[in-house]
Every structure is written in structure tokens, then in C-alpha cells.
Design an enzyme around this catalytic site. Structure first.
Site, PDB file in Angstrom:
ATOM      1  N   ASN A 190       0.854  -1.194   0.000  1.00  0.00           N
ATOM      2  CA  ASN A 190       0.000   0.000   0.000  1.00  0.00           C
ATOM      3  C   ASN A 190       0.893   1.248   0.000  1.00  0.00           C
ATOM      4  O   ASN A 190       1.502   1.590   1.012  1.00  0.00           O
ATOM      5  CB  ASN A 190      -0.903  -0.060   1.239  1.00  0.00           C
ATOM      6  CG  ASN A 190      -1.910   1.079   1.272  1.00  0.00           C
ATOM      7  OD1 ASN A 190      -1.625   2.177   0.816  1.00  0.00           O
ATOM      8  ND2 ASN A 190      -3.075   0.806   1.821  1.00  0.00           N
ATOM      9  N   LYS A 238       0.456   3.952   2.694  1.00  0.00           N
ATOM     10  CA  LYS A 238       1.089   3.703   3.997  1.00  0.00           C
ATOM     11  C   LYS A 238       2.557   4.127   3.951  1.00  0.00           C
ATOM     12  O   LYS A 238       3.054   4.747   4.900  1.00  0.00           O
ATOM     13  CB  LYS A 238       1.024   2.220   4.367  1.00  0.00           C
ATOM     14  CG  LYS A 238      -0.343   1.704   4.754  1.00  0.00           C
ATOM     15  CD  LYS A 238      -0.184   0.239   5.192  1.00  0.00           C
ATOM     16  CE  LYS A 238      -1.471  -0.435   5.555  1.00  0.00           C
ATOM     17  NZ  LYS A 238      -1.260  -1.854   5.889  1.00  0.00           N
ATOM     18  N   ASP A 293      -0.188  -3.194   9.973  1.00  0.00           N
ATOM     19  CA  ASP A 293      -1.504  -3.757   9.704  1.00  0.00           C
ATOM     20  C   ASP A 293      -2.511  -2.876  10.423  1.00  0.00           C
ATOM     21  O   ASP A 293      -2.337  -2.560  11.610  1.00  0.00           O
ATOM     22  CB  ASP A 293      -1.625  -5.218  10.143  1.00  0.00           C
ATOM     23  CG  ASP A 293      -2.757  -5.900   9.379  1.00  0.00           C
ATOM     24  OD1 ASP A 293      -2.590  -6.114   8.165  1.00  0.00           O
ATOM     25  OD2 ASP A 293      -3.809  -6.179   9.976  1.00  0.00           O
ATOM     26  N   SER A 294      -3.509  -2.452   9.701  1.00  0.00           N
ATOM     27  CA  SER A 294      -4.406  -1.452  10.260  1.00  0.00           C
ATOM     28  C   SER A 294      -5.811  -1.650   9.728  1.00  0.00           C
ATOM     29  O   SER A 294      -6.016  -2.421   8.784  1.00  0.00           O
ATOM     30  CB  SER A 294      -3.886  -0.046   9.926  1.00  0.00           C
ATOM     31  OG  SER A 294      -3.464   0.016   8.581  1.00  0.00           O
ATOM     32  N   LYS A 330      -3.659  15.048  10.475  1.00  0.00           N
ATOM     33  CA  LYS A 330      -3.992  13.613  10.521  1.00  0.00           C
ATOM     34  C   LYS A 330      -2.894  12.846  11.266  1.00  0.00           C
ATOM     35  O   LYS A 330      -3.183  12.062  12.173  1.00  0.00           O
ATOM     36  CB  LYS A 330      -4.182  13.038   9.110  1.00  0.00           C
ATOM     37  CG  LYS A 330      -4.493  11.537   9.166  1.00  0.00           C
ATOM     38  CD  LYS A 330      -4.597  10.816   7.833  1.00  0.00           C
ATOM     39  CE  LYS A 330      -4.758   9.311   8.092  1.00  0.00           C
ATOM     40  NZ  LYS A 330      -4.739   8.485   6.892  1.00  0.00           N
ATOM     41  N   HIS A 362      -3.998   6.745  14.221  1.00  0.00           N
ATOM     42  CA  HIS A 362      -3.561   5.428  14.693  1.00  0.00           C
ATOM     43  C   HIS A 362      -2.114   5.169  14.270  1.00  0.00           C
ATOM     44  O   HIS A 362      -1.297   4.714  15.048  1.00  0.00           O
ATOM     45  CB  HIS A 362      -4.526   4.377  14.137  1.00  0.00           C
ATOM     46  CG  HIS A 362      -4.787   4.480  12.652  1.00  0.00           C
ATOM     47  ND1 HIS A 362      -5.060   5.665  12.016  1.00  0.00           N
ATOM     48  CD2 HIS A 362      -4.764   3.534  11.671  1.00  0.00           C
ATOM     49  CE1 HIS A 362      -5.211   5.454  10.718  1.00  0.00           C
ATOM     50  NE2 HIS A 362      -5.039   4.160  10.487  1.00  0.00           N
TER      51      HIS A 362
HETATM   52  P1  ITT Z   1      -0.557  -4.258   3.104  1.00  0.00           P
HETATM   53  O1  ITT Z   1      -1.243  -5.447   3.759  1.00  0.00           O
HETATM   54  O2  ITT Z   1       0.256  -4.634   1.910  1.00  0.00           O
HETATM   55  O3  ITT Z   1       0.191  -3.413   4.094  1.00  0.00           O
HETATM   56  P2  ITT Z   1      -3.268  -3.236   2.818  1.00  0.00           P
HETATM   57  O4  ITT Z   1      -3.829  -1.975   2.240  1.00  0.00           O
HETATM   58  O5  ITT Z   1      -3.915  -4.536   2.383  1.00  0.00           O
HETATM   59  O6  ITT Z   1      -1.691  -3.268   2.493  1.00  0.00           O
HETATM   60  P3  ITT Z   1      -4.114  -3.759   5.533  1.00  0.00           P
HETATM   61  O7  ITT Z   1      -4.341  -5.204   5.306  1.00  0.00           O
HETATM   62  O8  ITT Z   1      -3.435  -3.318   6.797  1.00  0.00           O
HETATM   63  O9  ITT Z   1      -3.260  -3.101   4.366  1.00  0.00           O
HETATM   64  O10 ITT Z   1      -5.510  -3.037   5.400  1.00  0.00           O
HETATM   65  C1  ITT Z   1      -5.673  -1.749   5.887  1.00  0.00           C
HETATM   66  C2  ITT Z   1      -6.949  -1.145   5.336  1.00  0.00           C
HETATM   67  O11 ITT Z   1      -7.514  -0.321   6.384  1.00  0.00           O
HETATM   68  C3  ITT Z   1      -6.597  -0.191   4.187  1.00  0.00           C
HETATM   69  O12 ITT Z   1      -6.773  -0.824   2.958  1.00  0.00           O
HETATM   70  C4  ITT Z   1      -7.568   0.959   4.417  1.00  0.00           C
HETATM   71  O13 ITT Z   1      -8.764   0.679   3.783  1.00  0.00           O
HETATM   72  C5  ITT Z   1      -7.807   0.959   5.921  1.00  0.00           C
HETATM   73  N1  ITT Z   1      -6.921   1.958   6.550  1.00  0.00           N
HETATM   74  C6  ITT Z   1      -5.797   1.734   7.296  1.00  0.00           C
HETATM   75  N2  ITT Z   1      -5.240   2.895   7.661  1.00  0.00           N
HETATM   76  C7  ITT Z   1      -6.013   3.864   7.150  1.00  0.00           C
HETATM   77  C8  ITT Z   1      -5.944   5.255   7.172  1.00  0.00           C
HETATM   78  O14 ITT Z   1      -4.941   5.910   7.765  1.00  0.00           O
HETATM   79  N3  ITT Z   1      -6.895   5.943   6.548  1.00  0.00           N
HETATM   80  C9  ITT Z   1      -7.913   5.317   5.919  1.00  0.00           C
HETATM   81  N4  ITT Z   1      -8.046   4.007   5.823  1.00  0.00           N
HETATM   82  C10 ITT Z   1      -7.101   3.264   6.433  1.00  0.00           C
END
Ligand code: ITT
Length: 197
Positions: A11, A14, A70-71, A176, A181
Site C-alpha cells: 500500500n 502507507k 496492519d491497520s 492527521k 492510529h
Molecule cells: P498491506 O497489507 O500490503 O500493508 P493493505 O492496504 O492490504 O496493504 P491492511 O491489510 O493493513 O493493508 O488493510 C488496511 C486497510 O484499512 C486499508 O486498505 C484501508 O482501507 C484501511 N486503513 C488503514 N489505515 C487507514 C488510514 O490511515 N486511513 C484510511 N483508511 C485506512
């Protein structure tokens, strides 16, 4: 000394946020800096488990520190969903836009305080296939009825943090990061490591 930190994520949002939050003290590198990095399946049931799976797998392939994020979003009216499934909320082929649309659909008819939610982030830090530490950050807020703002990513245009009346997509990125988080988890990482600027 500048610390090299590979971010085990696909991502790009991120990576940019982590780079902005950590500042010039770190050489933040994307996963493309690691040749043949595999897709890591997120089989964990918690944010920390999934962050650790990603950090450990990538740290076996490079000599530098690796951090994985992971978020996700927990919505109280949905019993904490989408949680660890935030990126995959609307099924195979999910995009940020399709996930936001499904969230609004599921919350149709839910009003006021019942739309409370929080973002959670776990950051795992690893080197040479071994866990060093994990850090956590949370921000409380509310899911609004329609998207507002164009900044950020994911669910930002639907999330108003507590104490504010604008969404994360309307607030500037420095604001932000000061609340988010991810900003909070990374502040804990910096404090732990003595890497703070
Ligand atoms: P990686 O696993 O490769 O890191 P991913 O996007 O699939 O990429 P996650 O599995 O951690 O990552 O999913 C996190 C989702 O949560 C992400 O796709 C967003 O939709 C949401 N998210 C996390 N942080 C956020 C933020 O700061 N603002 C808005 N949405 C967020």
C-alpha cells in the site's frame, strides 16, 4: 546516522505516510527495494499477528530493519467489523471506493452516536527473521453519512476524528498524523528505539 527501514506493505499510501511521520532520520524504503518479495497471506486474527507475519517474512530477505503496518477500521454498530478485513471488506477485487460504498450501505439507518468507530494500527518491527517489537495506535471517531474530502486514502473521507468536525480526508496531513492510529503507533516505535528526531 540515518536508519534504513524497509516497509513491508503493498500500500503506497502507507509508505508515504510512514515516511512523512518518521521524517529525515529514516531512509524509508518500499517493498520494491527487496527483490522477489512474496505476497504475505494475512492469516492472523489480530492486527499485530498480521503485521508480524508481514515483517518477519520480508526481514528474512534483507539485512535491514523491516516494519510492517496492519491497520483497519472498527465500527461499533457492525460489532467491530471490518477490522482486520478492512482492505477486503467488499470481497474479491475490493477497492477503497467499493469498501467505502459497502460501509455506507451497512450503516444506512444507523444514526448519531451509534456510528462510533476507531482506526487501529499495529506496527511490527523485525530484523533477520526475528521480532524486535510491536507498537499500537488507535484514534476514536465517527462514520459520517456521505464522503467528504479528497485527501488521504481508504476510509478517510468517511471518518471524523473525535474533537474535530472535518474528516481525515479534509484535514491536512500533518493534523492527521498528529492524531492518527499510524502516527501514534510510530511515536511509540520512535520512543522505544531512541530513534526519535
Ligand atoms: P498491506 O497489507 O500490503 O500493508 P493493505 O492496504 O492490504 O496493504 P491492511 O491489510 O493493513 O493493508 O488493510 C488496511 C486497510 O484499512 C486499508 O486498505 C484501508 O482501507 C484501511 N486503513 C488503514 N489505515 C487507514 C488510514 O490511515 N486511513 C484510511 N483508511 C485506512
Amino acid at each position: 546516522m540515518v536508519e534504513r527501514l524497509v516497509i513491508a506493505t503493498r500500500n503506497a499510501h502507507k509508505v508515504s505516510e510512514i515516511r512523512e511521520i518518521l521524517g529525515p532520520r529514516f531512509l524509508v524504503e518500499p517493498i520494491t527495494a527487496v527483490p522477489d518479495a512474496p505476497e504475505v497471506e494475512e492469516t492472523g486474527t489480530t492486527f499485530e499477528e498480521n503485521a508480524l507475519l508481514k515483517a518477519l517474512a520480508i526481514s528474512r530477505l534483507c539485512g535491514s530493519w523491516v516494519a510492517a503496518d496492519d491497520s483497519g477500521l472498527e465500527v461499533d454498530a457492525l460489532g467491530g467489523a471490518p477490522g482486520v478485513y478492512s482492505a477486503r471488506f467488499s470481497g474479491p477485487g475490493a477497492t477503497d471506493a467499493s469498501n467505502r460504498a459497502l460501509l455506507l450501505e451497512k450503516l444506512a439507518g444507523v444514526r448519531g452516536k451509534a456510528r462510533s468507530a476507531r482506526f487501529r494500527c499495529a506496527i511490527a518491527l523485525a530484523k533477520d527473521g526475528k521480532k524486535s517489537a510491536a507498537f499500537h495506535g488507535t484514534v476514536e471517531g465517527t462514520i459520517i453519512n456521505a464522503e467528504k474530502g479528497v485527501g488521504g486514502f481508504g476510509y478517510d473521507s468517511l471518518f471524523v476524528p473525535e474533537g474535530y468536525c472535518q474528516t481525515f480526508a479534509e484535514l491536512d496531513s500533518a493534523t492527521k498524523h498528529s492524531l492518527s492510529h499510524r502516527g501514534r503507533a510510530l511515536a511509540a516505535l520512535q520512543a522505544w528505539s531512541g530513534w526519535a528526531r
